[in-house]
Design an enzyme around this catalytic site. Structure first.
Site, PDB file in Angstrom:
ATOM      1  N   GLY A 108       0.828  -1.201   0.000  1.00  0.00           N
ATOM      2  CA  GLY A 108       0.000   0.000   0.000  1.00  0.00           C
ATOM      3  C   GLY A 108       0.857   1.242   0.000  1.00  0.00           C
ATOM      4  O   GLY A 108       2.083   1.182  -0.012  1.00  0.00           O
ATOM      5  N   GLY A 110       0.923   5.440   1.605  1.00  0.00           N
ATOM      6  CA  GLY A 110       0.355   6.501   2.424  1.00  0.00           C
ATOM      7  C   GLY A 110       1.186   7.755   2.327  1.00  0.00           C
ATOM      8  O   GLY A 110       1.999   7.917   1.413  1.00  0.00           O
ATOM      9  N   GLY A 111       0.978   8.663   3.294  1.00  0.00           N
ATOM     10  CA  GLY A 111       1.700   9.929   3.262  1.00  0.00           C
ATOM     11  C   GLY A 111       3.195   9.755   3.457  1.00  0.00           C
ATOM     12  O   GLY A 111       3.981  10.553   2.953  1.00  0.00           O
ATOM     13  N   PHE A 112       3.588   8.756   4.209  1.00  0.00           N
ATOM     14  CA  PHE A 112       5.010   8.522   4.437  1.00  0.00           C
ATOM     15  C   PHE A 112       5.679   7.998   3.173  1.00  0.00           C
ATOM     16  O   PHE A 112       6.788   8.394   2.824  1.00  0.00           O
ATOM     17  CB  PHE A 112       5.182   7.495   5.569  1.00  0.00           C
ATOM     18  CG  PHE A 112       6.611   7.227   5.959  1.00  0.00           C
ATOM     19  CD1 PHE A 112       7.186   7.905   7.016  1.00  0.00           C
ATOM     20  CD2 PHE A 112       7.379   6.308   5.269  1.00  0.00           C
ATOM     21  CE1 PHE A 112       8.504   7.668   7.381  1.00  0.00           C
ATOM     22  CE2 PHE A 112       8.688   6.055   5.625  1.00  0.00           C
ATOM     23  CZ  PHE A 112       9.250   6.747   6.678  1.00  0.00           C
ATOM     24  N   LYS A 114       5.719   4.293   0.365  1.00  0.00           N
ATOM     25  CA  LYS A 114       5.202   2.979  -0.005  1.00  0.00           C
ATOM     26  C   LYS A 114       5.570   1.927   1.038  1.00  0.00           C
ATOM     27  O   LYS A 114       6.580   2.032   1.716  1.00  0.00           O
ATOM     28  CB  LYS A 114       5.742   2.578  -1.375  1.00  0.00           C
ATOM     29  CG  LYS A 114       5.264   3.497  -2.489  1.00  0.00           C
ATOM     30  CD  LYS A 114       5.834   3.079  -3.841  1.00  0.00           C
ATOM     31  CE  LYS A 114       5.314   4.002  -4.944  1.00  0.00           C
ATOM     32  NZ  LYS A 114       5.859   3.641  -6.271  1.00  0.00           N
ATOM     33  N   ASP A 228      -3.434  10.043  16.027  1.00  0.00           N
ATOM     34  CA  ASP A 228      -3.887   9.555  14.723  1.00  0.00           C
ATOM     35  C   ASP A 228      -4.574   8.202  14.863  1.00  0.00           C
ATOM     36  O   ASP A 228      -4.359   7.301  14.063  1.00  0.00           O
ATOM     37  CB  ASP A 228      -2.699   9.450  13.759  1.00  0.00           C
ATOM     38  CG  ASP A 228      -3.147   9.460  12.295  1.00  0.00           C
ATOM     39  OD1 ASP A 228      -4.286   9.894  12.026  1.00  0.00           O
ATOM     40  OD2 ASP A 228      -2.359   9.044  11.435  1.00  0.00           O
ATOM     41  N   ASP A 246       1.633   3.230  13.151  1.00  0.00           N
ATOM     42  CA  ASP A 246       1.825   4.543  12.532  1.00  0.00           C
ATOM     43  C   ASP A 246       1.840   5.660  13.579  1.00  0.00           C
ATOM     44  O   ASP A 246       0.832   6.302  13.844  1.00  0.00           O
ATOM     45  CB  ASP A 246       0.743   4.815  11.480  1.00  0.00           C
ATOM     46  CG  ASP A 246       1.152   5.932  10.529  1.00  0.00           C
ATOM     47  OD1 ASP A 246       2.127   6.651  10.837  1.00  0.00           O
ATOM     48  OD2 ASP A 246       0.508   6.092   9.483  1.00  0.00           O
TER      49      ASP A 246
END
Length: 418
Positions: A108, A110-112, A114, A228, A246
């Site tokens: 997947g 996200g903002g960080f 892959k 979060d 996370d």
């Protein structure tokens, strides 16, 4: 909420560490995580002369990240953070573990950056590897915060950080692999053939997530505000064992006489406490609100924000608040996929906990220790549809008044929690 920098959606596949590396499902999500929309200026102040004077090793590079981000925590050259060890890996080791970041190892995004599944032979373990997107500055801050936070943490309901790579301009995090993916994957938009998680499992997940949050608030030194908490950040291991993941937005909580931490508003729309969104004053009760939203999702099967529904039902908390006022509506709130297989008294109590957590006034919300006590009790009350009655009221909003009267006093005793 013009001041609230957050995203309206959570990433379905971001960090949902549940696919086998040999699986060729490589569909990338178009959703955003919280950090996609958070604009952070880390103000990296590492002088060029400092870098030019020495060849920076992978250990030293992490220390420079900490220094450049003006963070107080110290990372020593042997890879330790405040006395706790997180293993260091070379980039080549992680490239080999993922088959050079092969597409069929992709989990997947996200903002960080892959996320890939890998196999580290030297520790004989499957792992999940997050690779920083080097185009964004906020990833460096999240990387450092995550290393510093998880290097100090040790709890069965927190995802274990195995190690990291800070080599040159590469930043990667290595976690234990969570084979069942995220809670979000088991509640929303279920694909054909995916098993619906039953009531007992839902309460087990809720109680475990609460214990993880309790560790951050009450056991960590210094205490940490998660900031979060959402379904996509609760990962599931074997037996649906939940772990929070996370920690890039985590923040050290207030200490001494301080009641809050003033900070930029970050998080995911739908989970963020209104008091924090309006004032930027972050407290431990901000996490309690987010937990209440997650518990509501677990009970109802609804999303925190669902733009496919009518305007009155798009925001889960706004939809639930008027229904909290009358028990006859409670059966309407339960996830229809349960098909009536839940305990009526347990439903009342679970909704009462959630209602307390999402109170608009933060001082009206319970502390996490009380939430844990209440949910541990609920998780211990096993429901068996072969023995206990299947509720017909999931189709009919009315339920027998005598059942409501009998359970009301018990509910108050349990939900008030000590």
């Amino acid at each position: 909420m013009g001041c609230f920098r957050c995203t309206g959606k959570s990433s379905k596949k971001s960090e949902n560490l549940n696919h086998d590396c040999s699986d060729n499902k490589t569909n990338k999500t178009q959703d955003q995580t919280a950090s996609d929309a958070v604009k952070v200026n880390p103000d990296v102040n590492v002088k060029e002369s400092e870098v030019k004077k020495e060849v920076v090793s992978k250990h030293d590079q992490l220390a420079l990240d900490v220094k450049g981000l003006n963070m107080n925590e110290e990372v020593s050259k042997d890879g330790q953070t405040n006395g706790k060890r997180a293993q260091t890996f070379t980039f080549d080791e992680l490239a080999i573990a993922t088959g050079n970041f092969r597409s069929d190892c992709f989990l997947g995004e996200g903002g960080f950056g892959k996320v890939y599944k890998g196999r580290l032979e030297k520790i004989n373990q499957d792992v999940a590897i997050k690779q920083l997107d080097r185009n964004g500055h906020q990833g460096i801050r999240e990387f450092v915060v995550e290393v510093l936070t998880l290097s100090l943490a040790d709890h069965t309901n927190l995802v274990k950080l195995i190690g990291f790579c800070a080599e040159g301009d590469q930043r990667l995090l290595v976690y234990e692999y969570m084979p069942l993916g995220s809670l979000e994957n088991h509640l929303h938009d279920l694909p054909p053939g995916r098993k619906v998680i039953d009531w007992n499992t839902r309460m087990k997940i809720a109680a475990g997530a609460a214990r993880g949050l309790e560790y951050l608030h009450d056991k960590m030194k210094p205490p940490v505000i998660y900031r979060d908490l959402k379904c996509s950040n609760i990962l599931l291991g074997e037996g649906y064992h939940p772990k929070l993941s996370d920690f890039g937005l985590a923040k050290v909580g207030p200490s001494g006489d301080k009641t809050h931490v003033s900070t930029r508003v970050m998080g995911t729309y739908g989970y963020c406490a209104p008091d924090y969104a309006m004032t930027g004053q972050l407290t431990f009760k901000s996490d309690i609100y987010s937990f209440g939203v997650v518990l509501l999702e677990i009970i109802t099967g609804r999303k925190a924000i669902d733009n496919t529904k009518s305007s009155k039902e798009q925001n889960l908390v706004a939809w639930a608040r008027p229904l909290f006022k009358d028990r006859k509506y409670f059966p309407q709130m339960v996830d229809p996929l349960l098909q009536g297989q839940y305990p009526m008294r347990g439903l009342y109590q679970a909704l009462a906990i959630s209602a307390m957590c999402v109170q608009e006034q933060p001082n009206m919300r319970p502390v996490i220790a009380d939430v844990v006590s209440a949910l541990n009790y609920l998780a211990s009350q096993k429901y068996d549809p072969q023995i206990h009655p299947v509720q017909n009221s999931w189709r009919n909003p009315s339920s027998s008044s005598h059942v409501r009267r009998e359970s009301r006093d018990d509910d108050k005793r349990q939900i008030a929690v000590n």
